[in-house]
Design an enzyme around this catalytic site. Structure first.
Site, PDB file in Angstrom:
ATOM      1  CG  ASP A 140      -1.999   0.982   1.250  1.00 36.53           C
ATOM      2  OD1 ASP A 140      -2.390   1.437   0.162  1.00 36.53           O
ATOM      3  OD2 ASP A 140      -2.503   1.310   2.359  1.00 36.53           O
ATOM      4  CG  HIS A 141      -0.353   4.859   0.034  1.00 43.99           C
ATOM      5  ND1 HIS A 141      -0.743   5.832  -0.853  1.00 43.99           N
ATOM      6  CD2 HIS A 141      -1.473   4.482   0.700  1.00 43.99           C
ATOM      7  CE1 HIS A 141      -2.052   6.047  -0.727  1.00 43.99           C
ATOM      8  NE2 HIS A 141      -2.512   5.232   0.198  1.00 43.99           N
ATOM      9  CD  GLU A 190      -2.400   8.383  -4.258  1.00 43.29           C
ATOM     10  OE1 GLU A 190      -2.321   7.331  -3.597  1.00 43.29           O
ATOM     11  OE2 GLU A 190      -2.408   9.510  -3.735  1.00 43.29           O
TER      12      GLU A 190
HETATM   13  P1  13P Z   1      -8.988   4.564   5.919  1.00 47.42           P
HETATM   14  O1  13P Z   1      -7.981   5.234   6.824  1.00 47.42           O
HETATM   15  O2  13P Z   1     -10.139   5.469   5.600  1.00 47.42           O
HETATM   16  O3  13P Z   1      -9.437   3.270   6.454  1.00 47.42           O
HETATM   17  O4  13P Z   1      -8.266   4.307   4.515  1.00 47.42           O
HETATM   18  C1  13P Z   1      -7.308   3.299   4.373  1.00 47.42           C
HETATM   19  C2  13P Z   1      -6.570   3.420   3.095  1.00 47.42           C
HETATM   20  O5  13P Z   1      -6.990   4.079   2.158  1.00 47.42           O
HETATM   21  C3  13P Z   1      -5.288   2.693   2.962  1.00 47.42           C
HETATM   22  O6  13P Z   1      -4.609   3.004   1.786  1.00 47.42           O
END
Ligand code: 13P
Length: 284
Positions: A82-83, A134
């Site tokens: 993630d990211h 992104e």
């Molecule tokens: P929330 O913090 O709204 O749960 O989002 C999580 C997210 O987008 C992880 O990339």
């Protein structure tokens, strides 16, 4: 089954207009809560791991836990970065056994974001690994990174379409008004941007910041073309609130299993609810 990439799952989601949940994995209890929910709902899903969570758990533990969960199940499970902040971290994850990576180049100028994302896609696709890109900056706080709403710039549709055409990512996260963390009011989601971009590209749109978004807005976003939704904060809250409750009722507890067990069960119910809301239940 072994861990899979997002590719087939996202095609299925786009075709049948539902969304695959990305649930962030932060420890063993998160891993089990998400996996048990998926088994009960027969829902394919994505384990999302941020760089901060990876530092906390250790990359080898992350891969081992995700594999252990997936391999004794018939539910398709994805292990996704993630990211990811650089080409190098994406490569490190692929080498370690991740089946999907996000390269978040949204803080780079457009051309630089395209250039690095393309490089990640070239290598990842050769290895059978899917890629999320992104565009535009998503607001809120994730790990130690805070982006205020003012600086969270909404993606421009024509740029998003060009970004997709040049990079051929498998999923495209665009900033459309959601934020990481919980909202103070209701988020102002630009559904028309989702619709415009989704109708012109093959990949589904990813909605980050899925916690605290009203159910009706989630349904509308899916209809508009969102095929992957990320949730972390609501799960963290479910877990922490349960732990607080256990201690309020029984302050003498010292065995972590006595508060982490109920916390895991509470989180599982939140994940099950999201899977049903996203329409991914019964799709495995
Ligand atoms: P929330 O913090 O709204 O749960 O989002 C999580 C997210 O987008 C992880 O990339």
């Amino acid at each position: 089954m072994p861990l899979v990439s997002m590719t087939e799952l996202l095609k299925h989601a786009k075709r049948e207009k539902f969304a695959i949940g990305q649930f962030n994995m932060n420890n063993l209890e998160f891993t089990k809560a998400i996996m048990e929910a998926a088994e009960e709902e027969r829902a394919p899903f994505i384990f999302g791991v941020s760089e901060g969570a990876m530092k906390y758990m250790g990359i080898d533990y992350v891969v081992a836990m995700a594999k252990a969960a997936a391999e004794k199940s018939s539910i398709p499970v994805v292990l996704h970065l993630d990211h990811g902040s650089s080409f190098e971290v994406a490569m490190k994850c692929i080498r370690a056994g991740f089946t999907s990576v996000m390269f978040d180049g949204s803080h780079h100028p457009f051309e630089e974001n395209v250039r690095i994302t393309k490089e990640v896609v070239r290598v990842a696709h050769a290895m059978g690994v899917s890629v999320e890109g992104e565009l535009g900056t998503i607001g809120g706080v994730e790990d130690d990174l805070a982006v205020d709403e003012e600086n969270a710039n909404i993606a421009k549709p024509e740029e998003a379409i060009r970004f997709y055409e040049e990079t051929k990512v498998d999923a495209l996260a665009i900033a459309v008004g959601t934020a990481h963390g919980m909202y103070k009011g209701e988020p102002n989601i630009r559904f028309h941007i989702i619709e415009e971009v989704a109708s012109k590209i093959d990949a589904p749109i990813v909605l980050h910041g899925g916690s605290g978004v009203p159910d009706e807005s989630i349904r509308r976003a899916i209809q508009a073309g969102v095929g992957k939704i990320n949730v972390n904060t609501e799960n963290q809250i479910a877990m922490t609130e349960t732990i607080k409750k256990v201690f309020a009722e029984k302050p003498e507890v010292y065995d972590p299993r006595k508060y982490l067990g109920p916390a895991k069960d509470a989180m599982k119910e939140v994940v099950r609810g999201k899977m049903r809301l996203f329409g991914s239940n019964g799709k495995a």
